[in-house]
Scaffold this active site. Structure first.
Site, PDB file in Angstrom:
ATOM      1  N   THR A  23      32.804  49.708  35.615  1.00 50.92           N
ATOM      2  CA  THR A  23      33.935  49.752  37.130  1.00 50.92           C
ATOM      3  C   THR A  23      35.228  50.373  36.810  1.00 50.92           C
ATOM      4  O   THR A  23      35.029  49.740  35.204  1.00 50.92           O
ATOM      5  CB  THR A  23      33.994  48.164  37.506  1.00 50.92           C
ATOM      6  OG1 THR A  23      35.232  48.623  39.476  1.00 50.92           O
ATOM      7  CG2 THR A  23      34.383  47.687  36.784  1.00 50.92           C
ATOM      8  N   CYS A  29      43.243  43.283  38.570  1.00 51.80           N
ATOM      9  CA  CYS A  29      41.822  42.811  38.999  1.00 51.80           C
ATOM     10  C   CYS A  29      41.006  42.677  37.828  1.00 51.80           C
ATOM     11  O   CYS A  29      41.524  43.320  36.543  1.00 51.80           O
ATOM     12  CB  CYS A  29      41.280  44.088  39.563  1.00 51.80           C
ATOM     13  SG  CYS A  29      41.610  44.401  41.211  1.00 51.80           S
ATOM     14  N   HIS A  46      34.318  42.973  40.517  1.00 52.69           N
ATOM     15  CA  HIS A  46      35.562  43.746  40.240  1.00 52.69           C
ATOM     16  C   HIS A  46      36.136  42.792  41.343  1.00 52.69           C
ATOM     17  O   HIS A  46      35.942  43.138  42.255  1.00 52.69           O
ATOM     18  CB  HIS A  46      35.404  45.003  40.432  1.00 52.69           C
ATOM     19  CG  HIS A  46      36.407  45.870  41.038  1.00 52.69           C
ATOM     20  ND1 HIS A  46      36.303  46.810  39.921  1.00 52.69           N
ATOM     21  CD2 HIS A  46      37.812  45.274  41.025  1.00 52.69           C
ATOM     22  CE1 HIS A  46      38.045  47.303  39.969  1.00 52.69           C
ATOM     23  NE2 HIS A  46      39.290  46.103  40.272  1.00 52.69           N
TER      24      HIS A  46
END
Length: 162
Positions: A23, A29, A46
């Site tokens: 990711t 995040c 994620h």
């Protein structure tokens, strides 16, 4: 060498070795990498926000720490993982913008995401092996379920393996 499976923002995926999961763009995040070291089943979420119960109209369960962790664990077990063996590594949760010292904690999304991820992993009985969180820069991560390694890539820094 298997396929590299991309996990988008507010997304989660599961694979088995030799495939890997990656990711991009982890700022505030948090990337939650889970592995069953026996079956070599891995999962990557994620997440963008700490708690689905604080948001109305929250159909995307992968967006939140609480529901994203639950869902990736379920998918992993459907694919042969055993919950008692699953371990975690996390990265992200940065403070991407300068805030004044008196800024309320509500604006510190990265810190709140990390705290929520840790609390939810604990709630599920998942052991956190290592983390690369906080600070003020973004990260890209890649999980190898074969080895359990989580590669953390940052612009201008050497690749870190946690």
């Amino acid at each position: 060498m298997g396929n590299v499976i991309k996990v988008g923002m507010a997304d989660l995926k599961v694979c088995s070795a030799p495939d890997t999961l990656t990711t991009l763009g982890l700022g505030s995040c948090v990337g939650i990498a889970l592995v069953d070291p026996v079956t070599k089943v891995g999962g990557l979420a994620h997440i963008m926000l700490p708690d689905s119960t604080k948001i109305t109209n929250n159909q995307n369960r992968a967006k939140f720490a609480d529901t994203g962790i639950s869902d990736v664990l379920s998918l992993m077990m459907t694919n042969g993982a055993v919950k008692s063996r699953i371990v975690a590594k996390i990265a992200g949760g940065a403070q991407m913008f300068k805030l004044s010292s008196d800024t309320c904690d509500l604006m510190k999304v990265g810190m709140r995401n990390v705290e929520s991820v840790k609390a939810n992993l604990k709630k599920h009985g998942i052991r956190l092996l290592s983390e690369d969180t906080g600070l003020d820069y973004g990260r890209t991560i890649e999980l190898d379920p074969q080895t359990g390694d989580l590669l953390v890539k940052v612009v201008g820094k050497p690749i870190k393996v946690i």
